[in-house]
Design an enzyme around this catalytic site. Structure first.
Site, PDB file in Angstrom:
ATOM      1  N   GLY A 164     -31.162  63.309 -10.331  1.00  0.00           N
ATOM      2  CA  GLY A 164     -31.517  62.251 -11.198  1.00  0.00           C
ATOM      3  C   GLY A 164     -32.768  62.435 -11.841  1.00  0.00           C
ATOM      4  NE  ARG A 165     -36.692  57.927 -13.199  1.00  0.00           N
ATOM      5  CZ  ARG A 165     -37.938  57.556 -13.114  1.00  0.00           C
ATOM      6  NH1 ARG A 165     -38.903  57.722 -14.125  1.00  0.00           N
ATOM      7  NH2 ARG A 165     -38.709  57.193 -12.291  1.00  0.00           N
ATOM      8  CB  ILE A 166     -37.493  63.518  -9.434  1.00  0.00           C
ATOM      9  CG1 ILE A 166     -38.337  62.195  -9.895  1.00  0.00           C
ATOM     10  CG2 ILE A 166     -38.371  64.490  -9.094  1.00  0.00           C
ATOM     11  CD1 ILE A 166     -38.876  61.434  -8.394  1.00  0.00           C
ATOM     12  CB  SER A 185     -26.149  64.287  -5.537  1.00  0.00           C
ATOM     13  OG  SER A 185     -25.443  63.743  -6.629  1.00  0.00           O
ATOM     14  CB  THR A 244     -41.505  65.639  -3.338  1.00  0.00           C
ATOM     15  OG1 THR A 244     -40.164  66.056  -4.329  1.00  0.00           O
ATOM     16  CG2 THR A 244     -42.238  67.107  -3.341  1.00  0.00           C
ATOM     17  NE  ARG A 246     -38.811  56.729  -0.565  1.00  0.00           N
ATOM     18  CZ  ARG A 246     -39.536  57.097  -1.782  1.00  0.00           C
ATOM     19  NH1 ARG A 246     -40.030  58.440  -2.081  1.00  0.00           N
ATOM     20  NH2 ARG A 246     -39.461  56.094  -2.676  1.00  0.00           N
ATOM     21  CD  GLU A 275     -45.589  59.013   4.163  1.00  0.00           C
ATOM     22  OE1 GLU A 275     -45.828  58.299   3.418  1.00  0.00           O
ATOM     23  OE2 GLU A 275     -44.542  59.784   3.832  1.00  0.00           O
ATOM     24  CG  HIS A 294     -45.897  59.709   0.111  1.00  0.00           C
ATOM     25  ND1 HIS A 294     -44.992  58.845   0.890  1.00  0.00           N
ATOM     26  CD2 HIS A 294     -45.085  59.896  -1.101  1.00  0.00           C
ATOM     27  CE1 HIS A 294     -43.780  58.633   0.145  1.00  0.00           C
ATOM     28  NE2 HIS A 294     -44.027  59.087  -1.120  1.00  0.00           N
TER      29      HIS A 294
END
Length: 332
Positions: A164-166, A185, A244, A246, A275, A294
């Site tokens: 995706g974007r990242i 994916s 980075t 989930r 967290e 995070h």
């Protein structure tokens, strides 16, 4: 308890609008948006520390009409909202927040976010692992010099899980480093991947061939534990994992075993099952890890987007024209 259907979705304020800003860990929320210049009388309460449970959350939001949430730091369930009869609007930074229950009972609006920060942090973790930067930093401070031999990125293979974007940004940087880039994916667009010069492959092939595996999927029931015991067994000995995205994408117990056994060369983690990370979390003692709190989205540029648009969302909501709606409680 007041049923959410009985709440005026956008009441006209008759006094100050009380806004609770949650999880402002760095105490910067009020500096990133012109709150005092809003065309509303806003009364802000800022909470820096994590809230321990639902009762603490109810106490923090009691009497507030608006809650501003920072990503997934604090879960928000309908059962909590039902204890908050004054609450009308929840603003989450970003457009998706898996910690907010799907049918919350009040309007939820979001903000934009930049994919640059998480992609940049991904590469900080990759290079830290491959060049043993943490160990070398400690060695220099202890008076030692060149105690490890690192691995070059050029000529190695990067496996991007989620394009995706990242993931796309991460893949592009990998190519700039001279890496072969694979992607997988469940919904991967093979044609788009090939246009980028990325090889679409099956998940098992990606794991077996990659020197670096980087996760960039959204967390869902289908994607939960994308990597577990069977997947770690497939990975190339000495390969490193970076997450980075989930924490739920990875079976943490299986990850710790893969690190302890020496099969996995290292793990760079920015996300965790709980967290902030607890003092007895097994990852703190796991070997060959780089752990960050995070930080993927934590940049000045992103915080400015988050809080400026959060303020815009509040003003637009009370003007009767909500922006960036994630959940609309007025829908049947």
């Amino acid at each position: 308890m007041q049923n959410s259907a009985d709440r005026d979705p956008a009441p006209t304020p008759t006094g100050p609008v009380r806004v609770a800003i949650l999880d402002d860990y760095q105490d910067v929320a009020t500096s990133f948006a012109p709150w005092s210049e809003a065309p509303l009388d806003l009364e802000l309460s800022v909470h820096r520390a994590p809230l321990a449970d639902d009762d603490a959350l109810v106490a923090a939001l009691d009497g507030c009409q608006v809650a501003v949430l920072m990503r997934e730091r604090t879960p928000l369930r309908r059962a909590v909202v039902e204890r908050l009869p004054d609450l009308r609007l929840v603003v989450t930074t970003g457009r998706a927040n898996s910690a907010i229950e799907a049918d919350l009972g009040v309007m939820v609006c979001g903000t934009d976010s930049s994919s640059a920060g998480p992609a940049e942090l991904t590469w900080a973790l990759v290079t830290a692992l491959r060049r043993h930067l943490i160990a070398e930093d400690r060695a220099v401070r202890a008076g030692e010099w060149q105690s490890t031999v690192g691995e070059a990125l050029e000529g190695s293979t990067l496996g991007v899980v989620g394009l995706g974007r990242i993931g796309t940004r991460v893949a592009t940087v990998g190519q700039a480093f001279g890496m072969r880039v694979l992607a997988w994916s469940a919904n991967l667009d093979h044609g788009r991947a090939r246009e980028m010069g990325v090889e679409p492959v099956a998940k098992d092939e990606l794991l077996a061939a990659s020197d670096v595996v980087s996760l960039h999927l959204r967390l869902s029931e289908r994607s939960r534990h994308t990597l577990g015991e069977p997947e770690f067994a497939l990975m190339r000995p000495g390969a490193v994992l970076v997450n980075t995205a989930r924490s739920g994408l990875v079976d943490t117990a299986a990850l710790c075993r893969a690190l302890e056994s020496g099969r996995l060369g290292g793990a760079g983690l920015d996300v965790f099952d709980r967290e902030p990370l607890g003092p007895k979390d097994p990852l703190l003692d796991a070997p060959r890890t780089v752990l960050t709190p995070h930080l993927g989205y934590v940049t000045r540029q992103n915080y400015r987007i988050f809080y400026e648009q959060a303020l815009e969302d509040i003003v637009a909501f009370y003007a009767g024209s909500p922006l960036r709606v994630v959940q609309d409680a007025r829908r049947p």
